[in-house]
Scaffold this motif. Sequence first.
Motif, PDB file in Angstrom:
ATOM      1  N   LEU A  19       1.074  -1.455   0.067  1.00 12.28           N
ATOM      2  CA  LEU A  19      -0.316  -0.080   0.394  1.00 12.28           C
ATOM      3  C   LEU A  19       0.468   0.882  -0.221  1.00 12.28           C
ATOM      4  CD1 LEU A  19      -2.664  -0.926   2.439  1.00 12.28           C
ATOM      5  CD2 LEU A  19      -3.259  -0.754   0.240  1.00 12.28           C
ATOM      6  N   THR A  20       1.968   1.373   0.740  1.00 14.09           N
ATOM      7  CA  THR A  20       2.913   2.410   0.358  1.00 14.09           C
ATOM      8  C   THR A  20       3.638   2.610  -0.794  1.00 14.09           C
ATOM      9  OG1 THR A  20       4.570   1.389   1.932  1.00 14.09           O
ATOM     10  CG2 THR A  20       2.899   2.503   3.645  1.00 14.09           C
ATOM     11  N   THR A  21       3.291   1.530  -1.432  1.00 11.03           N
ATOM     12  CA  THR A  21       5.204   1.466  -2.353  1.00 11.03           C
ATOM     13  C   THR A  21       4.197   1.699  -4.164  1.00 11.03           C
ATOM     14  OG1 THR A  21       5.043  -0.727  -2.332  1.00 11.03           O
ATOM     15  CG2 THR A  21       6.326   0.165  -1.505  1.00 11.03           C
ATOM     16  N   ARG A  22       2.655   2.126  -3.910  1.00 10.40           N
ATOM     17  CA  ARG A  22       2.033   2.066  -5.579  1.00 10.40           C
ATOM     18  C   ARG A  22       3.002   3.603  -6.203  1.00 10.40           C
ATOM     19  NH1 ARG A  22      -2.493   1.700  -2.203  1.00 10.40           N
ATOM     20  NH2 ARG A  22      -2.478   3.654  -3.095  1.00 10.40           N
ATOM     21  N   PRO A  23       2.870   3.048  -7.322  1.00 11.48           N
ATOM     22  CA  PRO A  23       3.453   3.956  -8.743  1.00 11.48           C
ATOM     23  C   PRO A  23       2.191   5.198  -8.499  1.00 11.48           C
ATOM     24  CG  PRO A  23       2.785   2.795  -9.169  1.00 11.48           C
ATOM     25  CD  PRO A  23       3.103   1.867  -7.746  1.00 11.48           C
ATOM     26  N   ASP A  24       2.672   6.606  -8.561  1.00  8.83           N
ATOM     27  CA  ASP A  24       1.339   6.963  -8.865  1.00  8.83           C
ATOM     28  C   ASP A  24      -0.083   7.387  -9.305  1.00  8.83           C
ATOM     29  OD1 ASP A  24       2.229   8.348 -11.233  1.00  8.83           O
ATOM     30  OD2 ASP A  24       2.686  10.025 -10.095  1.00  8.83           O
ATOM     31  N   TRP A  25       0.365   5.954 -10.189  1.00  3.29           N
ATOM     32  CA  TRP A  25      -0.881   5.766 -11.348  1.00  3.29           C
ATOM     33  C   TRP A  25      -1.833   4.740 -10.527  1.00  3.29           C
ATOM     34  CZ3 TRP A  25      -0.741   0.833 -13.453  1.00  3.29           C
ATOM     35  CH2 TRP A  25       0.667   0.439 -13.569  1.00  3.29           C
ATOM     36  N   VAL A  26      -1.536   4.434  -9.459  1.00  6.48           N
ATOM     37  CA  VAL A  26      -2.380   3.177  -9.364  1.00  6.48           C
ATOM     38  C   VAL A  26      -2.971   3.919  -8.384  1.00  6.48           C
ATOM     39  CG1 VAL A  26      -2.056   0.998  -7.963  1.00  6.48           C
ATOM     40  CG2 VAL A  26      -0.752   1.264  -9.811  1.00  6.48           C
ATOM     41  N   HIS A  27      -4.196   3.767  -8.247  1.00  4.00           N
ATOM     42  CA  HIS A  27      -5.570   4.228  -7.354  1.00  4.00           C
ATOM     43  C   HIS A  27      -6.364   2.854  -6.489  1.00  4.00           C
ATOM     44  CE1 HIS A  27      -4.252   8.279  -8.662  1.00  4.00           C
ATOM     45  NE2 HIS A  27      -4.689   7.615 -10.214  1.00  4.00           N
ATOM     46  N   THR A  28      -6.451   3.105  -5.633  1.00 10.84           N
ATOM     47  CA  THR A  28      -7.502   1.648  -4.472  1.00 10.84           C
ATOM     48  C   THR A  28      -9.275   2.082  -4.434  1.00 10.84           C
ATOM     49  OG1 THR A  28      -7.059   1.819  -2.665  1.00 10.84           O
ATOM     50  CG2 THR A  28      -5.921   0.927  -3.890  1.00 10.84           C
ATOM     51  N   VAL A  29      -9.631   1.542  -4.380  1.00 12.70           N
ATOM     52  CA  VAL A  29     -11.087   1.209  -3.584  1.00 12.70           C
ATOM     53  C   VAL A  29     -10.860   0.651  -2.542  1.00 12.70           C
ATOM     54  CG1 VAL A  29     -12.297   2.361  -5.843  1.00 12.70           C
ATOM     55  CG2 VAL A  29     -12.043  -0.135  -5.057  1.00 12.70           C
ATOM     56  N   ASP A  30     -12.101   0.460  -1.872  1.00 18.22           N
ATOM     57  CA  ASP A  30     -12.125  -0.568  -0.871  1.00 18.22           C
ATOM     58  C   ASP A  30     -12.040  -1.944  -1.701  1.00 18.22           C
ATOM     59  OD1 ASP A  30     -11.272   0.711   1.166  1.00 18.22           O
ATOM     60  OD2 ASP A  30     -13.876   1.496   1.496  1.00 18.22           O
ATOM     61  N   ALA A  31     -11.646  -2.726  -0.490  1.00 21.84           N
ATOM     62  CA  ALA A  31     -11.971  -4.519  -1.077  1.00 21.84           C
ATOM     63  C   ALA A  31     -13.644  -4.553  -0.565  1.00 21.84           C
ATOM     64  CB  ALA A  31     -11.175  -5.468  -0.072  1.00 21.84           C
ATOM     65  N   ALA A  32     -13.952  -5.050  -1.612  1.00 19.53           N
ATOM     66  CA  ALA A  32     -15.394  -5.726  -1.288  1.00 19.53           C
ATOM     67  C   ALA A  32     -15.601  -6.642  -0.722  1.00 19.53           C
ATOM     68  CB  ALA A  32     -16.609  -5.168  -2.571  1.00 19.53           C
ATOM     69  N   ASN A  33     -15.657  -6.928   0.385  1.00 17.79           N
ATOM     70  CA  ASN A  33     -15.521  -8.222   1.000  1.00 17.79           C
ATOM     71  C   ASN A  33     -16.517  -7.559   2.206  1.00 17.79           C
ATOM     72  OD1 ASN A  33     -15.572 -10.316   2.839  1.00 17.79           O
ATOM     73  ND2 ASN A  33     -13.319 -10.474   2.617  1.00 17.79           N
ATOM     74  N   PRO A  34     -17.891  -8.763   1.641  1.00 17.42           N
ATOM     75  CA  PRO A  34     -19.468  -8.363   2.157  1.00 17.42           C
ATOM     76  C   PRO A  34     -18.402  -9.008   3.851  1.00 17.42           C
ATOM     77  CG  PRO A  34     -19.919  -9.116   1.177  1.00 17.42           C
ATOM     78  CD  PRO A  34     -18.387  -9.437   0.610  1.00 17.42           C
ATOM     79  N   TYR A  35     -18.345  -9.897   4.419  1.00 16.52           N
ATOM     80  CA  TYR A  35     -17.837 -10.356   5.555  1.00 16.52           C
ATOM     81  C   TYR A  35     -16.672  -9.965   6.382  1.00 16.52           C
ATOM     82  CZ  TYR A  35     -16.353 -14.149   8.591  1.00 16.52           C
ATOM     83  OH  TYR A  35     -15.987 -15.164  10.123  1.00 16.52           O
ATOM     84  N   ARG A  36     -15.639  -9.649   5.899  1.00 19.81           N
ATOM     85  CA  ARG A  36     -14.882  -8.585   6.341  1.00 19.81           C
ATOM     86  C   ARG A  36     -14.111  -7.514   6.204  1.00 19.81           C
ATOM     87  NH1 ARG A  36     -11.140 -10.229   9.993  1.00 19.81           N
ATOM     88  NH2 ARG A  36     -11.027 -12.294  10.118  1.00 19.81           N
ATOM     89  N   GLY A  37     -14.187  -7.153   5.876  1.00 20.20           N
ATOM     90  CA  GLY A  37     -14.288  -5.233   5.047  1.00 20.20           C
ATOM     91  C   GLY A  37     -15.178  -4.759   5.618  1.00 20.20           C
ATOM     92  N   ARG A  38     -14.613  -3.103   5.449  1.00 18.62           N
ATOM     93  CA  ARG A  38     -15.497  -2.396   6.164  1.00 18.62           C
ATOM     94  C   ARG A  38     -17.599  -2.283   6.008  1.00 18.62           C
ATOM     95  NH1 ARG A  38     -15.788   3.593   5.089  1.00 18.62           N
ATOM     96  NH2 ARG A  38     -16.041   3.362   3.028  1.00 18.62           N
ATOM     97  N   HIS A  39     -17.631  -2.924   5.093  1.00 14.89           N
ATOM     98  CA  HIS A  39     -19.408  -2.461   5.736  1.00 14.89           C
ATOM     99  C   HIS A  39     -19.430  -4.062   4.869  1.00 14.89           C
ATOM    100  CE1 HIS A  39     -19.451   1.615   4.565  1.00 14.89           C
ATOM    101  NE2 HIS A  39     -18.232   1.381   3.347  1.00 14.89           N
ATOM    102  N   ARG A  40     -19.892  -4.868   6.034  1.00 17.11           N
ATOM    103  CA  ARG A  40     -20.228  -6.138   6.282  1.00 17.11           C
ATOM    104  C   ARG A  40     -21.714  -6.580   5.608  1.00 17.11           C
ATOM    105  NH1 ARG A  40     -16.160  -6.947  11.179  1.00 17.11           N
ATOM    106  NH2 ARG A  40     -13.994  -6.913  10.257  1.00 17.11           N
ATOM    107  N   GLY A  41     -22.048  -7.774   5.509  1.00 14.30           N
ATOM    108  CA  GLY A  41     -23.514  -7.965   4.760  1.00 14.30           C
ATOM    109  C   GLY A  41     -23.890  -7.744   5.229  1.00 14.30           C
TER     110      GLY A  41
END
Length: 971
Positions: A699-721
């Motif tokens: 996460l700290t070594t990505r080049p400037d052309w890479v951008h991210t969105v949340d891992a869409a994990n319904p079990y463990r991610g930021r939004h669950r169930g």
Amino acid sequence: MSHPADGAPLFDFFAQPALPAPDVPADELTGLVAREFGLDVRLRSLGSQQDQNLMAHAVADDEPVAVLKLSNPAFSAAEVDLQDHVAALLARELPDLRVAHVLRRDGRDLRGWFDTSRGRLHARLLSVVHGRTLHGSGYLAPAVVERLGVLAAAVSRALEHVEHPAQDRVLQWDLQHARRVVELLAPREPDTAVRERVVTAATAALAVLEPLAGRLPAQLGHFDLTDDNVVVPPGGRLPDGIVDFGDVLRSWRVGELAVTISSVLHHAGADAHSTLPAVRAFDAARSLTDDEVEALWPLVVLRGAVLVLSGRDQAVLDPGNAYAQDGLDRERRILEVATELPIPVVTALVRHALGRARPAPAPAAGPLLPPGTTVDVLDAGTRSEVNDLGAWTDAGTLEREALRRLGAADVVVLPHAVPVLTGSPALSAEPPATVPTGATLWAARASTALAPFAGHVRAGAGGVELVGEGAVLRLSVPAPGTGGGPVRAGQGFATVPARSAVHVQLVRDGALDVPARVRAAHAPGWLAQVHDPAPLLGLTPAVAVPAAEVLHRRERVLAGVQEHYYAEPPQIERGWREHLADVDGRVYLDMVNNVTSIGHAHPRVEQAAHRQLRLLNTNSRFHYAAVAEFAEKIAATLPDELDTVFLVNSGSEAVDLALRIAMAATGRRHVVAMREAYHGWTFASDAVSTSVADNPAALTTRPDWVHTVDAANPYRGRHRGPQAHRYAPEAVATIRDLASRVDLAGFVAETYFGNAGGVALPPGYLRAVYAAVREAGGLAVADEVQVGYGRLGRWFWGFEQQGVVPDVVAVAKSVGNGFPVGAVVTRRAVADRYRTQGYFFSSTGGSPLSSVVGSAVLDVVVGERLQENATVVGDHLRGRLREIAGRHGLVGAVHGDGLYLGVEFVRDRATLEPATEETAAICDRLLELGVVMQPTGDHQNVLKVKPPLCLARESADFFADALERVLDEGW
């Protein structure tokens, strides 16, 4: 309060063999603790065979504050002082060791002699060593067993030069007195079978031990460092605490180790080999003398004999003692396992483990076969062609192959000590017996066996034996009608029948019954009891290369980051369908290998590759039919608009090229990727990989052309169930915001969250995200490397589960069934824009060989209905796993579809604290039970269940049964 008169005699078990434990009522003891020690506690019984132990909980908060120990009144004040003295010394000398010791309050030790309703007793409050013991019969991992040896050695070293007036007390647990204990208690044992078994075992052990007894070093020791008396800290795996000093005395030093390892034997799956980590650890710190090595296993057997007799005697003497009653089965199991292998075999195992093997010189011997006999050696090992195409699964293969070869040789020989794969069970939780302890021969015609040395011929249990000086030759042929007698060297002594298997063993001790084959783990012990009969057959003994040596060579020459599964991996040299075989002839169920999607060593792939290598293999710029045929087949599995194929060598290359295509087609460079994903190791695929399990700095070594969105994990991610629906609009908002600031080329993600353990994306997620990225002028790139090609069962491609069509698809792994083949598929218009970046060329991507392999794989997927199998068997397996989850709280969830499943382990189902260490240990234990499994996910707490698509229902059940066994027994 007063002490007994000074000079009270030390306890002597043989003068007072009956030792019922004190049983002072708990309410009386509660008052004693309050009155004498000033503590307001609630007491809970802990159990003991001959003392009374209770946990003292503070009334105010119910926290454990001390252990109340009432010593058996048969023990003198000096003996109680000995126990406390040793505990205090160890606490001082071994600061890293947590030791139960007498507590102090207001400047005084909380101990003394008190009048009770059961007489005058010594009571003391000991410190609580928090955690859990290894009580019970659950599985003990090798690291735990090793730690037991470390603790025993540390205690032994600390007490080496300590002396105490009470050290010569006589307890039944002191193995110096084992003969007397057996002679005293055996006649009182009412069960004849138990009595005979114990006496037989003890007699054999004493026959080895007693000649050594005078040479065994003696010292003060704990002599009860067992699974019940060591403590594992809360949240830990390895014991670091010691309790119960009731058996402290002076005895043979090696007895400390013998007592410790005997307690391992009743645990799940344990045998003599399981104790070797402790033996090695002890020896590393307290180098065993040669006599101690010889005495070790006899002492273990005697410990088992004493435990059985004493436990059963105590249960009769003190029927209300639940602790003594509960231990009977464990004690019986210790003796059973201690005597499963003969003492000389285990001693040889120990010597081998310590690097102190004592090979015996082979006897001088002549030929067994008549002069001029031609011999062909039959290799039935893991690499042998005899076992190709699954022939190893048929035990009759060996006999048929031997008889087939007899036309070209007089005798065919299966050699001594070379592991045999042929006939090994494909599914087995226990290692099979694969290592021959002799040779097996087949003769084209009946012939006379010649005595290789002078001796006496006699009938044996399985045939005829030639008893010579220092060796016994055994042949599985009928005994001579004369009944035997003396023979000279070179004289005929038996008839070898035609075209029948004859086992040939050259045994050092004629009294020892040596099995024809033994487990690889036990082989060093058994092979030390025999000689290789190869010279008798005109052959040179085989020399095996240990798997550990091969691993050392690998690690010496390969880069350290090119890792391998397992700390001590089996050397795998063959695969067939969903099975893998190691060089010891053990077969494992492969539940992790989505690379070989259609099964290992598939004959269609082998035949296609073999034929093409006879025709042509060159770079992909030449014109040949195979590349067109393969590309057409891949395109036919995809929506019509995805009609243009690029062929590469791997998933990393496929994702890298897919990103470059997106950049070329849009004329842009910025890419959006999902967090916690892995896409490959090339520059571009690594740049969009954000899994910290694969790269902690991702996460700290990505080049400037890479951008991210949340891992869409319904079990463990930021939004669950039910809240998982929020991932899509948030990702859309991020994409739109980025599009207002940067030139967005595309969005890349697995279409089914494989790296997280087969977690399905929320419904509609890709539909919304793909629309947003296209709205911004970018392309949707689907990484199907892990989940595509029928693995999900109901969907051939992961994007079909989401009801979308990507712009670019990257796929590999399954495409070549282990051969380096990958593909990128897109629309013709998109592909044509790649010309803005120059030309594309891959020397072997799409080569004739790659193409025919790829075509054969796809033909098998379709022709053998493997996608359907993934649905049917996958649904069954998922059901089994969910049943297991209902019975075991460690299983937080079962993810996935088809044969891409994930079993996620958590320490708490509410907080979802990942059970990372437990998952690694479970994988190690599964390997012991014959299943290859590895963890995945950012927390490495998910079993990645992605076997070959040909997985049979029987194999799925084998895996589920093994997993439940691990969860039941421990890891």
